[in-house]
Design an enzyme around this catalytic site. Structure first.
Site, mmCIF file in Angstrom:
data_model
loop_
_atom_site.group_PDB
_atom_site.id
_atom_site.type_symbol
_atom_site.label_atom_id
_atom_site.label_comp_id
_atom_site.label_asym_id
_atom_site.label_seq_id
_atom_site.Cartn_x
_atom_site.Cartn_y
_atom_site.Cartn_z
ATOM 1 N N GLU A 165 1.088 -1.118 0.070
ATOM 2 C CA GLU A 165 -0.061 0.163 0.055
ATOM 3 C C GLU A 165 0.838 1.342 0.153
ATOM 4 O O GLU A 165 0.184 2.441 0.486
ATOM 5 C CB GLU A 165 -1.033 0.170 1.162
ATOM 6 C CG GLU A 165 -1.525 -1.264 1.505
ATOM 7 C CD GLU A 165 -3.068 -1.460 1.269
ATOM 8 O OE1 GLU A 165 -3.516 -0.958 -0.017
ATOM 9 O OE2 GLU A 165 -3.694 -1.816 2.296
ATOM 10 N N TYR A 207 -11.323 15.117 21.855
ATOM 11 C CA TYR A 207 -9.931 14.517 21.247
ATOM 12 C C TYR A 207 -10.246 14.084 19.812
ATOM 13 O O TYR A 207 -9.127 14.069 19.059
ATOM 14 C CB TYR A 207 -9.218 13.778 22.063
ATOM 15 C CG TYR A 207 -8.207 14.401 23.012
ATOM 16 C CD1 TYR A 207 -8.739 15.380 24.079
ATOM 17 C CD2 TYR A 207 -6.786 14.033 22.979
ATOM 18 C CE1 TYR A 207 -7.653 16.106 24.574
ATOM 19 C CE2 TYR A 207 -6.109 14.764 23.598
ATOM 20 C CZ TYR A 207 -6.284 15.877 24.418
ATOM 21 O OH TYR A 207 -5.342 16.446 24.989
ATOM 22 N N HIS A 261 -12.954 -1.754 4.754
ATOM 23 C CA HIS A 261 -11.333 -2.044 4.829
ATOM 24 C C HIS A 261 -10.868 -1.561 6.359
ATOM 25 O O HIS A 261 -10.205 -2.341 7.245
ATOM 26 C CB HIS A 261 -10.501 -1.378 3.759
ATOM 27 C CG HIS A 261 -9.118 -1.992 3.571
ATOM 28 N ND1 HIS A 261 -8.299 -1.880 2.515
ATOM 29 C CD2 HIS A 261 -8.200 -2.348 4.276
ATOM 30 C CE1 HIS A 261 -7.411 -2.070 2.617
ATOM 31 N NE2 HIS A 261 -6.903 -2.425 4.014
HETATM 32 P P1 13P Z 1 0.936 -4.946 3.502
HETATM 33 O O1 13P Z 1 1.214 -6.350 4.569
HETATM 34 O O2 13P Z 1 1.583 -5.223 2.277
HETATM 35 O O3 13P Z 1 1.525 -3.738 4.331
HETATM 36 O O4 13P Z 1 -0.678 -4.890 3.575
HETATM 37 C C1 13P Z 1 -1.269 -4.845 4.917
HETATM 38 C C2 13P Z 1 -2.503 -4.477 4.806
HETATM 39 O O5 13P Z 1 -3.171 -3.706 5.880
HETATM 40 C C3 13P Z 1 -3.316 -4.390 3.630
HETATM 41 O O6 13P Z 1 -4.459 -3.324 3.780
#
Ligand code: 13P
Length: 210
Positions: free
Chosen positions: A73, A119, A160
């Site tokens: 990412e 916060y 996500h």
């Molecule tokens: P990576 O292990 O490539 O950093 O990906 C982990 C992740 O959080 C995907 O959304």
């Protein structure tokens, strides 16, 4: 802070997030800006067991120049640094409650979590745009984040999880923690009618005192 201390701080903060359940397995990734590029967590690494010497090093153009292979990412982090010149670090988590909010179909696409606490407002600000779903690692996410991050320090990736920037590494981690807690409060209070901060209280919190 020199690069060696930054590497140690990144691993210490990541381990703390992992130990408290803000990330599980190999989920999540963290990056920090350096004078000559960026440090990033390697792909498929656990935030609980990072090695300071194995962190990925990227140059100013986000090319991999040292350490283990970087997170898939990279582009997600790059979008934040490009949209926000003041960003010194970026934290992406799959923290449970923020991710739960990212799955709500009726969530407000600009601000899915109301201003319940100071916060949250102070660390995240007035806007938390929801980015439509993309498969993890899909580079098509980059333009969507680049646009949304122009006027938001954090976004929620639908189904996500959160991506949060901060001026410093510690600040970005604090903001990611605050977002997770705000999401938890929001879900705890769903179906009730909590008092939220007023517009003038939010304005007061987001205005620098002279
Ligand atoms: P990576 O292990 O490539 O950093 O990906 C982990 C992740 O959080 C995907 O959304």
């Amino acid at each position: 802070m020199n690069e060696s201390d930054t590497r140690i701080l990144l691993c210490t903060l990541a381990a703390s997030l992992f130990a408290r359940g803000f990330s599980v397995g190999s989920a999540g990734n963290i990056s920090v800006r350096l004078p000559d590029g960026y440090l990033m967590t390697p792909t498929n690494s656990s935030l609980g067991r990072l090695d300071p010497t194995g962190l990925s090093k990227l140059d100013m153009a986000f090319r991999h120049v040292g350490g283990d292979k970087p997170s898939k990412e990279v582009f997600m982090h790059r979008a934040f640094y490009r949209a926000r010149p003041d960003a010194g670090a970026v934290v992406h988590l799959h923290s449970t409650h923020a991710t739960a909010v990212s799955c709500l179909p009726d969530a407000d696409p600009v601000n899915p979590i109301p201003p319940l606490t100071p916060y949250f407002v102070m660390r995240i600000g007035r806007r938390l745009p929801v980015i439509p779903y993309f498969r993890p690692g899909d580079p098509d996410m980059e333009p969507a984040i680049l646009t949304a991050a122009q006027d938001a320090s954090a976004v929620l990736l639908a189904n996500h999880g959160p991506v949060v920037s901060g001026g410093t590494l510690t600040g970005a981690v604090y903001a990611a923690e605050e977002l997770e807690e705000a999401a938890r409060l929001f879900l705890l209070l769903r179906g009730q009618s909590p008092r939220v901060l007023t517009g003038s209280q939010v304005a007061d919190l987001t205005t620098e005192r002279g």
